[in-house]
Scaffold this motif. Structure first.
Motif, short mmCIF file in Angstrom:
data_model
loop_
_atom_site.label_atom_id
_atom_site.label_comp_id
_atom_site.label_asym_id
_atom_site.label_seq_id
_atom_site.Cartn_x
_atom_site.Cartn_y
_atom_site.Cartn_z
N LYS A 32 -90.89 3.25 32.41
CA LYS A 32 -91.49 2.96 33.72
C LYS A 32 -91.94 1.51 33.80
CE LYS A 32 -93.01 7.61 34.88
NZ LYS A 32 -94.15 8.53 34.99
N VAL A 33 -92.53 1.01 32.74
CA VAL A 33 -92.98 -0.38 32.72
C VAL A 33 -91.79 -1.31 32.78
CG1 VAL A 33 -94.13 -2.15 31.32
CG2 VAL A 33 -95.16 0.13 31.55
N ARG A 34 -90.78 -1.06 31.97
CA ARG A 34 -89.60 -1.94 31.92
C ARG A 34 -88.82 -1.94 33.23
NH1 ARG A 34 -88.43 0.72 26.88
NH2 ARG A 34 -89.55 -0.37 25.24
N SER A 35 -88.71 -0.79 33.85
CA SER A 35 -87.91 -0.70 35.08
C SER A 35 -88.64 -1.24 36.29
CB SER A 35 -87.51 0.75 35.33
OG SER A 35 -88.65 1.52 35.72
N GLY A 36 -89.95 -1.45 36.15
CA GLY A 36 -90.74 -1.93 37.28
C GLY A 36 -91.07 -0.83 38.27
#
Length: 146
Positions: free
Chosen positions: A132-136
């Motif tokens: 979730k953090v990486r995908s924004g």
């Protein structure tokens, strides 16, 4: 080695410590010039290649390390760790480092319970959070990231 004996009080420890003082006087360049030593300090096993010839060590060093491992009952301690025994004496609990790297279908019991499913549950949550953090996909709302 009995459980009350400190490893630093054993003869293998003392032998290794004395050996280290001797080996410090040897330059790695001199060790690397010994082709036979270099060849003997390369190991291939199960698709992995380990070259420890570039360490300030000799075959005598390795022999002393093996003797120290024996004095520490290292094989038995590893087996106890994998079987979930309480080898963390300060906290009277299992050390479950191996469960962090175990495949999902592995069984590692601690206090009669297979801990691998619990570990994988946490690892899955970490993976979900990281993705979730990486995908924004988490957006800022009121100064808090969701």
């Amino acid at each position: 080695m009995t459980s009350t004996t400190l490893i630093c009080d054993t003869q293998p420890w003392k032998d290794l410590k004395a050996h280290v003082e001797d080996i410090k006087k040897t330059h790695l360049r001199d060790l690397m010039n010994n082709k036979e030593r270099c060849e003997q300090m390369m190991v291939e096993f199960d698709g992995m290649f380990l070259d420890y010839s570039r360490q300030c060590a000799t075959l005598d060093t390795m022999d002393k390390l093996y003797k120290l491992a024996e004095a520490a009952s290292l094989k038995q301690q590893i087996n106890r760790m994998y079987s979930g025994e309480h080898i963390n004496s300060t906290e009277d609990r299992s050390v479950l480092h191996v469960a962090l790297r175990a495949p999902r279908d592995t069984v590692i019991n601690s206090d009669g319970k297979n801990v691998v499913p619990d570990v994988w549950n946490v690892l899955d949550k970490i993976k979900d959070f990281s993705e979730k953090v990486r995908s924004g996909s988490w957006v800022l709302k009121g100064g808090i990231k969701y």
